[in-house]
Design a protein around this motif. Structure first.
Motif, PDB file in Angstrom:
ATOM      1  N   GLN A  18       0.831  -1.209   0.000  1.00 32.17           N
ATOM      2  CA  GLN A  18       0.000   0.000   0.000  1.00 32.17           C
ATOM      3  C   GLN A  18       0.865   1.258   0.000  1.00 32.17           C
ATOM      4  OE1 GLN A  18      -2.438  -0.728   3.455  1.00 32.17           O
ATOM      5  NE2 GLN A  18      -4.085  -1.625   2.250  1.00 32.17           N
ATOM      6  N   ALA A  24       0.828   4.085  -2.904  1.00 29.80           N
ATOM      7  CA  ALA A  24       0.532   5.499  -2.621  1.00 29.80           C
ATOM      8  C   ALA A  24       1.594   6.406  -3.231  1.00 29.80           C
ATOM      9  CB  ALA A  24       0.443   5.726  -1.114  1.00 29.80           C
ATOM     10  N   GLU A  48       1.625   5.569   6.490  1.00 27.39           N
ATOM     11  CA  GLU A  48       0.664   6.442   5.815  1.00 27.39           C
ATOM     12  C   GLU A  48       1.427   7.480   5.009  1.00 27.39           C
ATOM     13  OE1 GLU A  48      -2.101   8.178   8.581  1.00 27.39           O
ATOM     14  OE2 GLU A  48      -2.420   6.293   9.628  1.00 27.39           O
ATOM     15  N   ASP A  49       0.846   7.924   3.908  1.00 33.32           N
ATOM     16  CA  ASP A  49       1.502   8.948   3.092  1.00 33.32           C
ATOM     17  C   ASP A  49       1.172  10.330   3.673  1.00 33.32           C
ATOM     18  OD1 ASP A  49       3.057  10.010   1.063  1.00 33.32           O
ATOM     19  OD2 ASP A  49       1.344  10.234  -0.286  1.00 33.32           O
ATOM     20  N   SER A  66       5.581  10.459  -0.194  1.00 32.56           N
ATOM     21  CA  SER A  66       5.497  10.768  -1.624  1.00 32.56           C
ATOM     22  C   SER A  66       6.312  12.014  -1.962  1.00 32.56           C
ATOM     23  CB  SER A  66       4.044  10.925  -2.085  1.00 32.56           C
ATOM     24  OG  SER A  66       3.398  11.960  -1.372  1.00 32.56           O
TER      25      SER A  66
END
Length: 213
Positions: free
Chosen positions: A10, A14, A48-49, A64
């Protein structure tokens, strides 16, 4: 905390979906687990991004954005890279997978100590981390093939531009610290500097001098 296979999948999805397509960068981000760089209550959000708080009032950047900045830097295997703003050490660890040598500067001693302990655990022998005023760069080791700045200045700092070799690339956020900043790619040419605006970002301000901790 280390990523499960599903979290890793995941996480990479992302990053790709935000425009990180360089295979070397993706491989480096797959290899360097973000988990150890996020401590305390935020550790379960490591994959988490999103940017997250770290010690000394700083942040670990959104993955990112780390990927996009690294991609824009176009690091080559023989490059000597300067990073200004070690923070958690995550960005320097990514760069260590792509460059011959990484020098990373941080004004907070505590952050350097914590980042160095992770570099040691990961056996990243090509990273040199030191407490220093990053706005002045590292003249002793100049010129650099690539320079990455992870804090926003109103203009690209003169000492850093001077330490970039001809043909070299610097990526940094530029703008007022409380407004939207622009991520800028600077390429040094025989006759001066070429500037390319990449995207809107938000970073902590670049502060001169050393921190109190």
């Amino acid at each position: 905390m280390t990523a499960t296979a599903e979290q890793k999948m995941q996480f990479l999805y992302a990053i790709r979906s935000k425009g990180v397509t360089d295979q070397r960068v993706l491989t480096a981000m797959e290899k360097i687990d973000r988990g150890p760089f996020v401590r305390g209550v935020f550790s379960e959000r490591a994959y988490e991004d999103t940017p997250l708080p770290i010690a000394c009032g700083q942040t670990i950047s959104q993955p990112s954005v780390v990927g996009l900045m690294t991609q824009a830097l176009e690091v080559q295997p023989r490059d000597k890279v300067l990073e200004v703003g070690t923070g958690s050490g995550y960005q320097a660890a990514i760069l260590s997978q792509l460059a011959r040598r990484v020098y990373t500067l941080e004004r907070h001693r505590r952050l350097i100590r914590e980042a160095q302990s992770i570099f040691d655990q990961l056996n990243l022998s090509n990273v040199t981390a030191m407490t220093a005023d990053g706005s002045r760069g590292l003249p002793d080791q100049a010129p650099f093939d690539r320079i990455l700045v992870t804090a926003a200045a109103e203009d690209p700092p003169g000492p850093l531009l001077a330490q970039l070799r001809i043909g070299g690339i610097m990526v940094l956020p530029v703008g007022q610290s409380d407004a939207v900043q622009s991520l800028i790619k600077v390429t040094r040419t025989e006759t001066g500097f070429d500037y390319e605006e990449l995207r809107a970002v938000r970073f902590v301000p670049l502060i001169e001098g050393l921190g109190q901790d």
